[in-house]
Scaffold this motif. Structure first.
Motif, PDB file in Angstrom:
ATOM      1  N   GLY A  68      70.844 -13.389 -27.342  1.00 54.51           N
ATOM      2  CA  GLY A  68      70.077 -12.583 -26.403  1.00 54.51           C
ATOM      3  C   GLY A  68      68.593 -12.864 -26.518  1.00 54.51           C
ATOM      4  O   GLY A  68      68.097 -13.239 -27.583  1.00 54.51           O
ATOM      5  N   LEU A  69      67.901 -12.702 -25.403  1.00 58.11           N
ATOM      6  CA  LEU A  69      66.454 -12.858 -25.357  1.00 58.11           C
ATOM      7  C   LEU A  69      65.881 -11.638 -24.644  1.00 58.11           C
ATOM      8  O   LEU A  69      66.254 -11.355 -23.501  1.00 58.11           O
ATOM      9  CB  LEU A  69      66.075 -14.140 -24.606  1.00 58.11           C
ATOM     10  N   THR A  70      64.992 -10.910 -25.328  1.00 60.59           N
ATOM     11  CA  THR A  70      64.377  -9.722 -24.751  1.00 60.59           C
ATOM     12  C   THR A  70      62.968 -10.061 -24.285  1.00 60.59           C
ATOM     13  O   THR A  70      62.191 -10.643 -25.044  1.00 60.59           O
ATOM     14  CB  THR A  70      64.299  -8.582 -25.790  1.00 60.59           C
ATOM     15  N   GLY A  71      62.681  -9.705 -23.045  1.00 62.17           N
ATOM     16  CA  GLY A  71      61.350  -9.963 -22.514  1.00 62.17           C
ATOM     17  C   GLY A  71      61.255  -9.551 -21.059  1.00 62.17           C
ATOM     18  O   GLY A  71      62.131  -8.865 -20.524  1.00 62.17           O
ATOM     19  N   TYR A  72      60.180  -9.988 -20.443  1.00 58.47           N
ATOM     20  CA  TYR A  72      59.895  -9.672 -19.050  1.00 58.47           C
ATOM     21  C   TYR A  72      60.134 -10.932 -18.219  1.00 58.47           C
ATOM     22  O   TYR A  72      59.515 -11.959 -18.489  1.00 58.47           O
ATOM     23  CB  TYR A  72      58.434  -9.244 -18.881  1.00 58.47           C
ATOM     24  N   ILE A  73      60.988 -10.851 -17.229  1.00 59.29           N
ATOM     25  CA  ILE A  73      61.186 -11.990 -16.332  1.00 59.29           C
ATOM     26  C   ILE A  73      59.933 -12.078 -15.472  1.00 59.29           C
ATOM     27  O   ILE A  73      59.538 -11.101 -14.837  1.00 59.29           O
ATOM     28  CB  ILE A  73      62.432 -11.812 -15.452  1.00 59.29           C
ATOM     29  N   SER A  74      59.283 -13.239 -15.479  1.00 58.25           N
ATOM     30  CA  SER A  74      58.058 -13.369 -14.695  1.00 58.25           C
ATOM     31  C   SER A  74      58.223 -14.296 -13.500  1.00 58.25           C
ATOM     32  O   SER A  74      57.444 -14.214 -12.552  1.00 58.25           O
ATOM     33  CB  SER A  74      56.896 -13.845 -15.574  1.00 58.25           C
ATOM     34  N   GLU A  75      59.240 -15.166 -13.526  1.00 55.62           N
ATOM     35  CA  GLU A  75      59.382 -16.109 -12.422  1.00 55.62           C
ATOM     36  C   GLU A  75      60.750 -16.776 -12.467  1.00 55.62           C
ATOM     37  O   GLU A  75      61.328 -16.945 -13.537  1.00 55.62           O
ATOM     38  CB  GLU A  75      58.282 -17.170 -12.543  1.00 55.62           C
ATOM     39  N   LEU A  76      61.232 -17.147 -11.297  1.00 55.05           N
ATOM     40  CA  LEU A  76      62.410 -18.007 -11.174  1.00 55.05           C
ATOM     41  C   LEU A  76      61.949 -19.267 -10.448  1.00 55.05           C
ATOM     42  O   LEU A  76      61.228 -19.175  -9.456  1.00 55.05           O
ATOM     43  CB  LEU A  76      63.518 -17.335 -10.359  1.00 55.05           C
ATOM     44  N   ILE A 134      68.188  -5.331  -9.640  1.00 47.20           N
ATOM     45  CA  ILE A 134      67.002  -4.735 -10.267  1.00 47.20           C
ATOM     46  C   ILE A 134      65.897  -4.589  -9.231  1.00 47.20           C
ATOM     47  O   ILE A 134      65.620  -5.512  -8.473  1.00 47.20           O
ATOM     48  CB  ILE A 134      66.522  -5.619 -11.444  1.00 47.20           C
ATOM     49  N   GLN A 135      65.287  -3.419  -9.220  1.00 43.17           N
ATOM     50  CA  GLN A 135      64.176  -3.166  -8.292  1.00 43.17           C
ATOM     51  C   GLN A 135      62.819  -3.280  -8.981  1.00 43.17           C
ATOM     52  O   GLN A 135      61.844  -3.671  -8.371  1.00 43.17           O
ATOM     53  CB  GLN A 135      64.320  -1.772  -7.664  1.00 43.17           C
ATOM     54  N   ASP A 136      62.761  -2.928 -10.270  1.00 45.08           N
ATOM     55  CA  ASP A 136      61.490  -2.865 -10.996  1.00 45.08           C
ATOM     56  C   ASP A 136      61.526  -3.831 -12.173  1.00 45.08           C
ATOM     57  O   ASP A 136      62.227  -3.596 -13.157  1.00 45.08           O
ATOM     58  CB  ASP A 136      61.262  -1.427 -11.483  1.00 45.08           C
ATOM     59  N   PHE A 137      60.763  -4.912 -12.060  1.00 48.38           N
ATOM     60  CA  PHE A 137      60.741  -5.921 -13.123  1.00 48.38           C
ATOM     61  C   PHE A 137      59.598  -5.704 -14.110  1.00 48.38           C
ATOM     62  O   PHE A 137      59.266  -6.597 -14.875  1.00 48.38           O
ATOM     63  CB  PHE A 137      60.654  -7.324 -12.510  1.00 48.38           C
ATOM     64  N   SER A 138      58.993  -4.509 -14.105  1.00 47.18           N
ATOM     65  CA  SER A 138      57.897  -4.233 -15.030  1.00 47.18           C
ATOM     66  C   SER A 138      58.419  -3.757 -16.388  1.00 47.18           C
ATOM     67  O   SER A 138      57.639  -3.504 -17.295  1.00 47.18           O
ATOM     68  CB  SER A 138      56.950  -3.190 -14.442  1.00 47.18           C
ATOM     69  N   LYS A 139      59.730  -3.642 -16.512  1.00 41.45           N
ATOM     70  CA  LYS A 139      60.341  -3.208 -17.772  1.00 41.45           C
ATOM     71  C   LYS A 139      61.054  -4.393 -18.412  1.00 41.45           C
ATOM     72  O   LYS A 139      61.590  -5.252 -17.725  1.00 41.45           O
ATOM     73  CB  LYS A 139      61.335  -2.082 -17.502  1.00 41.45           C
ATOM     74  N   PRO A 140      61.103  -4.415 -19.759  1.00 39.13           N
ATOM     75  CA  PRO A 140      61.766  -5.536 -20.423  1.00 39.13           C
ATOM     76  C   PRO A 140      63.282  -5.503 -20.218  1.00 39.13           C
ATOM     77  O   PRO A 140      63.890  -4.440 -20.104  1.00 39.13           O
ATOM     78  CB  PRO A 140      61.400  -5.356 -21.901  1.00 39.13           C
ATOM     79  N   LEU A 141      63.832  -6.692 -20.181  1.00 38.63           N
ATOM     80  CA  LEU A 141      65.277  -6.877 -20.031  1.00 38.63           C
ATOM     81  C   LEU A 141      65.794  -7.721 -21.190  1.00 38.63           C
ATOM     82  O   LEU A 141      65.032  -8.449 -21.829  1.00 38.63           O
ATOM     83  CB  LEU A 141      65.578  -7.598 -18.717  1.00 38.63           C
ATOM     84  N   ILE A 142      67.079  -7.613 -21.430  1.00 35.15           N
ATOM     85  CA  ILE A 142      67.739  -8.502 -22.389  1.00 35.15           C
ATOM     86  C   ILE A 142      68.631  -9.418 -21.577  1.00 35.15           C
ATOM     87  O   ILE A 142      69.484  -8.961 -20.808  1.00 35.15           O
ATOM     88  CB  ILE A 142      68.584  -7.718 -23.414  1.00 35.15           C
ATOM     89  N   SER A 173      56.186  -6.503  -8.248  1.00 35.05           N
ATOM     90  CA  SER A 173      56.080  -5.810  -9.534  1.00 35.05           C
ATOM     91  C   SER A 173      54.770  -6.170 -10.226  1.00 35.05           C
ATOM     92  O   SER A 173      54.080  -5.309 -10.761  1.00 35.05           O
ATOM     93  CB  SER A 173      57.276  -6.188 -10.409  1.00 35.05           C
ATOM     94  N   LYS A 174      54.384  -7.451 -10.207  1.00 35.98           N
ATOM     95  CA  LYS A 174      53.118  -7.885 -10.805  1.00 35.98           C
ATOM     96  C   LYS A 174      51.946  -7.240 -10.077  1.00 35.98           C
ATOM     97  O   LYS A 174      51.037  -6.718 -10.699  1.00 35.98           O
ATOM     98  CB  LYS A 174      52.970  -9.409 -10.689  1.00 35.98           C
ATOM     99  N   ASN A 175      51.973  -7.296  -8.746  1.00 33.56           N
ATOM    100  CA  ASN A 175      50.861  -6.782  -7.952  1.00 33.56           C
ATOM    101  C   ASN A 175      50.710  -5.275  -8.068  1.00 33.56           C
ATOM    102  O   ASN A 175      49.607  -4.764  -8.024  1.00 33.56           O
ATOM    103  CB  ASN A 175      51.019  -7.181  -6.481  1.00 33.56           C
ATOM    104  N   SER A 176      51.819  -4.542  -8.223  1.00 34.51           N
ATOM    105  CA  SER A 176      51.714  -3.084  -8.317  1.00 34.51           C
ATOM    106  C   SER A 176      50.939  -2.677  -9.565  1.00 34.51           C
ATOM    107  O   SER A 176      50.217  -1.698  -9.564  1.00 34.51           O
ATOM    108  CB  SER A 176      53.099  -2.432  -8.306  1.00 34.51           C
ATOM    109  N   HIS A 177      51.063  -3.443 -10.621  1.00 32.51           N
ATOM    110  CA  HIS A 177      50.320  -3.130 -11.842  1.00 32.51           C
ATOM    111  C   HIS A 177      48.851  -3.511 -11.704  1.00 32.51           C
ATOM    112  O   HIS A 177      47.985  -2.836 -12.226  1.00 32.51           O
ATOM    113  CB  HIS A 177      50.937  -3.831 -13.053  1.00 32.51           C
ATOM    114  N   ILE A 178      48.583  -4.593 -10.985  1.00 34.05           N
ATOM    115  CA  ILE A 178      47.203  -5.016 -10.799  1.00 34.05           C
ATOM    116  C   ILE A 178      46.474  -3.996  -9.934  1.00 34.05           C
ATOM    117  O   ILE A 178      45.375  -3.577 -10.248  1.00 34.05           O
ATOM    118  CB  ILE A 178      47.148  -6.418 -10.154  1.00 34.05           C
ATOM    119  N   VAL A 179      47.108  -3.551  -8.868  1.00 28.46           N
ATOM    120  CA  VAL A 179      46.501  -2.586  -7.952  1.00 28.46           C
ATOM    121  C   VAL A 179      46.267  -1.260  -8.652  1.00 28.46           C
ATOM    122  O   VAL A 179      45.221  -0.644  -8.512  1.00 28.46           O
ATOM    123  CB  VAL A 179      47.382  -2.400  -6.690  1.00 28.46           C
TER     124      VAL A 179
END
Length: 172
Positions: free
Chosen positions: A49-57, A103-111, A159-165
């Motif tokens: 398993g890898l725990t982290g934040y998906i940032s891009e595909l 998944i709707q919110d990618f601001s949370k870590p996933l495994i 998800s990225k932009n919502s945190h920046i705003v």
């Protein structure tokens, strides 16, 4: 909040590539591995398993046996940047895409977990890292994989932009 920069010896900030494969080396089985291109050796990764934040595909074309093969690169921010690379037609890629499409919110870590199937098959399970609950998806062999990738990319960007705003930093 700016993360403290650790001074001293370190590895360059290059991504760590994880490749998906059900294999065995020296009697130890593994589901993903690193590849040392300079020495042409497979280095098994024992954790599944890898725990982290998906940032891009990303879709990447790689030549293998004189043919172009399309790979799915899953970019994960964790203690380092990891790129999980798998064939777009694999059960791992498809089970991953079906789960993350929910998944709707990618601001949370996933495994992201590699799971052994029969013979050489590797599937992917995705879990909410906070609750440890699996994101259940139904198998759909006829899914529009490119549309799912596009939809997930849009959600990742949102998800990225919502945190920046909102002014809230994304902590990795």
């Amino acid at each position: 909040m700016i993360a403290e920069i650790k001074l001293g010896l370190c590895n360059p900030p290059e991504p760590i590539y994880l490749y998906v494969k059900k294999g065995e080396l020296s009697g130890e089985s593994y589901l993903w591995y690193n590849y040392d291109i300079n020495n042409k050796i497979t280095i098994p990764v024992q954790q599944t398993g890898l725990t982290g934040y998906i940032s891009e595909l990303k879709l990447t074309t790689k030549e293998f046996r004189e043919r172009d093969n399309i790979k799915l690169d899953i970019v994960v921010r964790a203690d380092e940047i990891y790129i999980i690379r798998t064939g777009i037609e694999t059960n791992f890629a498809k089970s991953f895409l079906l789960a993350v499409s929910l998944i709707q919110d990618f601001s949370k870590p996933l495994i992201i977990a590699a799971t052994a199937g029969e013979e050489n098959v590797v599937f992917c399970n995705v879990y909410d890292a906070a609750t440890k609950t699996r994101i259940d998806s139904k198998w759909n062999k006829d899914a529009d994989w490119l549309a799912i990738i596009d939809s997930v990319q849009t959600k990742l960007q949102t998800s990225k932009n919502s945190h920046i705003v909102s002014g809230e930093p994304i902590l990795f």
